[in-house]
Design an enzyme around this catalytic site. Sequence first.
Site, PDB file in Angstrom:
ATOM      1  N   ARG A  33       0.813  -1.219   0.000  1.00  0.00           N
ATOM      2  CA  ARG A  33       0.000   0.000   0.000  1.00  0.00           C
ATOM      3  C   ARG A  33       0.852   1.278   0.000  1.00  0.00           C
ATOM      4  NH1 ARG A  33      -3.654  -2.207   4.929  1.00  0.00           N
ATOM      5  NH2 ARG A  33      -1.779  -3.468   5.195  1.00  0.00           N
ATOM      6  N   GLY A  98       0.752 -14.086   6.899  1.00  0.00           N
ATOM      7  CA  GLY A  98       0.010 -13.457   7.988  1.00  0.00           C
ATOM      8  C   GLY A  98       0.865 -13.211   9.222  1.00  0.00           C
ATOM      9  N   ASP A 123       5.653  -1.498  11.544  1.00  0.00           N
ATOM     10  CA  ASP A 123       5.089  -0.301  10.924  1.00  0.00           C
ATOM     11  C   ASP A 123       4.351   0.574  11.934  1.00  0.00           C
ATOM     12  OD1 ASP A 123       2.821  -1.817  11.377  1.00  0.00           O
ATOM     13  OD2 ASP A 123       2.052  -1.703   9.322  1.00  0.00           O
TER      14      ASP A 123
HETATM   15  C1  UD1 Z   1      -2.700  -5.446  11.720  1.00  0.00           C
HETATM   16  C2  UD1 Z   1      -3.665  -6.229  12.617  1.00  0.00           C
HETATM   17  C3  UD1 Z   1      -4.853  -5.317  12.949  1.00  0.00           C
HETATM   18  C4  UD1 Z   1      -4.361  -4.065  13.626  1.00  0.00           C
HETATM   19  C5  UD1 Z   1      -3.295  -3.357  12.786  1.00  0.00           C
HETATM   20  C6  UD1 Z   1      -2.632  -2.286  13.592  1.00  0.00           C
HETATM   21  C7  UD1 Z   1      -3.494  -8.628  12.081  1.00  0.00           C
HETATM   22  C8  UD1 Z   1      -4.105  -9.772  11.388  1.00  0.00           C
HETATM   23  N1  UD1 Z   1      -4.120  -7.447  11.964  1.00  0.00           N
HETATM   24  O1  UD1 Z   1      -3.373  -5.165  10.490  1.00  0.00           O
HETATM   25  O2  UD1 Z   1      -5.747  -5.994  13.837  1.00  0.00           O
HETATM   26  O3  UD1 Z   1      -5.438  -3.190  13.891  1.00  0.00           O
HETATM   27  O4  UD1 Z   1      -2.266  -4.270  12.370  1.00  0.00           O
HETATM   28  O5  UD1 Z   1      -1.732  -1.498  12.849  1.00  0.00           O
HETATM   29  O6  UD1 Z   1      -2.500  -8.804  12.762  1.00  0.00           O
HETATM   30  N2  UD1 Z   1       3.852  -8.852   8.569  1.00  0.00           N
HETATM   31  C9  UD1 Z   1       4.784  -9.833   8.413  1.00  0.00           C
HETATM   32  N3  UD1 Z   1       4.446 -10.971   7.744  1.00  0.00           N
HETATM   33  C10 UD1 Z   1       3.206 -11.188   7.237  1.00  0.00           C
HETATM   34  C11 UD1 Z   1       2.247 -10.165   7.379  1.00  0.00           C
HETATM   35  C12 UD1 Z   1       2.582  -9.014   8.058  1.00  0.00           C
HETATM   36  O7  UD1 Z   1       5.913  -9.696   8.885  1.00  0.00           O
HETATM   37  O8  UD1 Z   1       2.985 -12.256   6.662  1.00  0.00           O
HETATM   38  C13 UD1 Z   1       4.216  -7.630   9.292  1.00  0.00           C
HETATM   39  C14 UD1 Z   1       4.166  -6.383   8.421  1.00  0.00           C
HETATM   40  O9  UD1 Z   1       5.457  -6.091   7.906  1.00  0.00           O
HETATM   41  C15 UD1 Z   1       3.737  -5.306   9.411  1.00  0.00           C
HETATM   42  C16 UD1 Z   1       2.976  -6.052  10.481  1.00  0.00           C
HETATM   43  O10 UD1 Z   1       3.293  -7.422  10.320  1.00  0.00           O
HETATM   44  O11 UD1 Z   1       4.862  -4.668  10.015  1.00  0.00           O
HETATM   45  C17 UD1 Z   1       1.454  -5.847  10.342  1.00  0.00           C
HETATM   46  O12 UD1 Z   1       1.028  -6.281   9.057  1.00  0.00           O
HETATM   47  P1  UD1 Z   1      -0.011  -5.444   8.211  1.00  0.00           P
HETATM   48  O13 UD1 Z   1      -0.271  -6.171   6.956  1.00  0.00           O
HETATM   49  O14 UD1 Z   1       0.397  -4.032   8.130  1.00  0.00           O
HETATM   50  O15 UD1 Z   1      -1.312  -5.579   9.136  1.00  0.00           O
HETATM   51  P2  UD1 Z   1      -2.586  -4.638   9.159  1.00  0.00           P
HETATM   52  O16 UD1 Z   1      -3.456  -4.938   8.002  1.00  0.00           O
HETATM   53  O17 UD1 Z   1      -2.166  -3.233   9.335  1.00  0.00           O
HETATM   54 CA    CA Z   2      -0.169  -2.176   9.311  1.00  0.00          CA
END
Ligand code: UD1
Ligand code: CA
Length: 469
Positions: A33, A98, A123
Site C-alpha cells: 500500500r 500473515g 510499521d
Molecule cells: C494489523 C492487525 C490489525 C491491527 C493493525 C494495527 C493482524 C491480522 N491485523 O493489520 O488488527 O489493527 O495491524 O496497525 O495482525 N507482517 C509480516 N508478515 C506477514 C504479514 C505481516 O511480517 O505475513 C508484518 C508487516 O510487515 C507489518 C505487520 O506485520 O509490520 C502488520 O502487518 P499489516 O499487513 O500491516 O497488518 P494490518 O493490516 O495493518
Molecule cells: Ca499495518
Amino acid sequence: MASLLGYESAAETSFMTARTCLAIVLAAGEGTRMRSALPKVLHALAGRSLLAHVLAAIAKARVTATAVVVGPGQEAVQAEARRVLPDAEGFVQQERRGTAHAVLAAKAAIERGCDDVLIVYGDTPLIRATTLERLRAPLAAGAAIAVLGFRPADPAGYGRLIVEGDKLIAIREEAEASASERAIDLCNGGIMALAGVHALAILEPIGNRNHKGEFYLTDAVEIARSMKLDAVAIEVEEDEVRGINTKSQLAEAEAVAQRRLRDAALDSGVTLIAPETVFLCADTKFGKDVVVEPYVVFGEKVTVEDGAVIHSFSHLAGAHVGKGVSVGPFARLRPGTRLGDGARVGNFVEVKEASIEAGAKANHLSYIGDAVVGAGANIGAGAITCNYDGSDKHRTKIGDGAFIGSNSALVAPIEIGAGAYIGSGSVITKDVPAGALALGRGRQVVKENGAARLRDLKALGKKRGRSRD
Ligand code: UD1
Ligand code: CA
C-alpha cells in the site's frame, strides 16, 4: 547536551528488570500500500527508518532479547536491524502468510523460553518504551495476553477489540467483522504481549480459515480464552499506535514525530521562534541557549552547541556547530561540516566535508568543500574552493588568520599559509606561503579620457548604421 533520541527522558522509564522478555518485531510485509520499491519499514520518519524507531523503543524498554522477522530477499531490512541493534537476531519468514505465521518464524527464539513475549509490528514507529513496559504489567499479574487498544479518528483497516468488562474477548479483523462489530471504535494497536509459558500453545493452533486465507495473530485472543486464559486490553492515545500502511499515514505520523521532537527541544531549553516550521531529526542534539529561527531543516547527525544561532531557511545535515556560532540565513551545511566556536557562516554559503575553525568567517555566497579553514581566517564574498577536477576531489588548507579576497577561486589541492592575503578575483593554483600576498588576475588598464572617446566612436557607428537604411 540534551538528546532527542527516543523522545523521552530516562526518568520516565520505569524499571521492569525482574521478568525476562523476548521482543519480536514483524517486518516481513511488502508494504504494497506504500506503492514503493523500498520495503515499508525502511521508509524514513524524522530522519530515521520506521524499523529504527521501533527498535529504539524496544531497546529502551529493557527487553532481554530481540528477534526481527524479515521477508525473503530483504537483506537491507536485516542490515538496518543489525545497524540499530547489533544484538538483534534475524529470522526469515519465507512466505508472507500473515502476522501469526510471521511470529512463528521466530519460533526458535520463543522456544528458548522467557517470561514475556512482546510482539511489535515494524510499521508502528511512534510507540514509546514506557507503553511497552505498561503492556507487560498485566502478564506479571497473571494474564496470558495483553493488547494495546486505541480509538482512532478513522478506524478503517484496523482490527476491532471486543471487550466485556475488563476482559478482552476477541479481536475481529475488519474483513471478518459483522456490521455491529465494525461499529466498535476500540481498535487493535498491533502490539501484543504474551505470557512466555503459554505463547506457543496459543500461537500454534492459529489457522487461516478467513477471508484473506492468512494466519491472523489477532486470533490468539479467542484461542487463549478457549484455554481458560485471560486477555486484557490497555488503551493508549492514537498517536502512539498509528500504523503506517500508506504514504498519507506516513505523513500523519511525521507530523506527530515532529511535534514530539519540537516539544522535547523546547523542554530542554532551545528557543524555537516558530516551532511548527522547524523540522528536526530523531538524533538532533542541542546545547543550552540555542536559538533556531523559523524555517530551518535538520537532517541526520547534527549537533548544535551552546549559544549558537541558526538563522532562517538554513539546511543542516551531518554537521557539528560549535559554541556561539552563527549559521545563515540561507546556509547549507552538508555532512562532514565542523564549525569551531564563534565561527560565522552567512547567507548562501555551502559547506561540505570541511572544518571552519574558531572565529573564522565565511559570510556571503561561498562554497567551501574538502577544506580546513584556520582559526580567524576570513573568506570573502563569492570565494570558492574548486575541489573537484572532474574525476577526483582535492583538499584546500587555509592557514589561521588568512584573508581570501572576494570572488577568489582556490584550485585544490592547494595550501594557503597562515596570515596570507589573496587579492580579490584571483584564481590561485599554486601554494601561497604564510604571510605572502598573492594576486592571480588580469592586470587592469586605465586610459585617461578613454570613456568619452569610446562614446564618440559608438555614436559614429550608430549614425552610419542609420544612413544605410
Ligand atoms: C494489523 C492487525 C490489525 C491491527 C493493525 C494495527 C493482524 C491480522 N491485523 O493489520 O488488527 O489493527 O495491524 O496497525 O495482525 N507482517 C509480516 N508478515 C506477514 C504479514 C505481516 O511480517 O505475513 C508484518 C508487516 O510487515 C507489518 C505487520 O506485520 O509490520 C502488520 O502487518 P499489516 O499487513 O500491516 O497488518 P494490518 O493490516 O495493518
Ligand atoms: Ca499495518
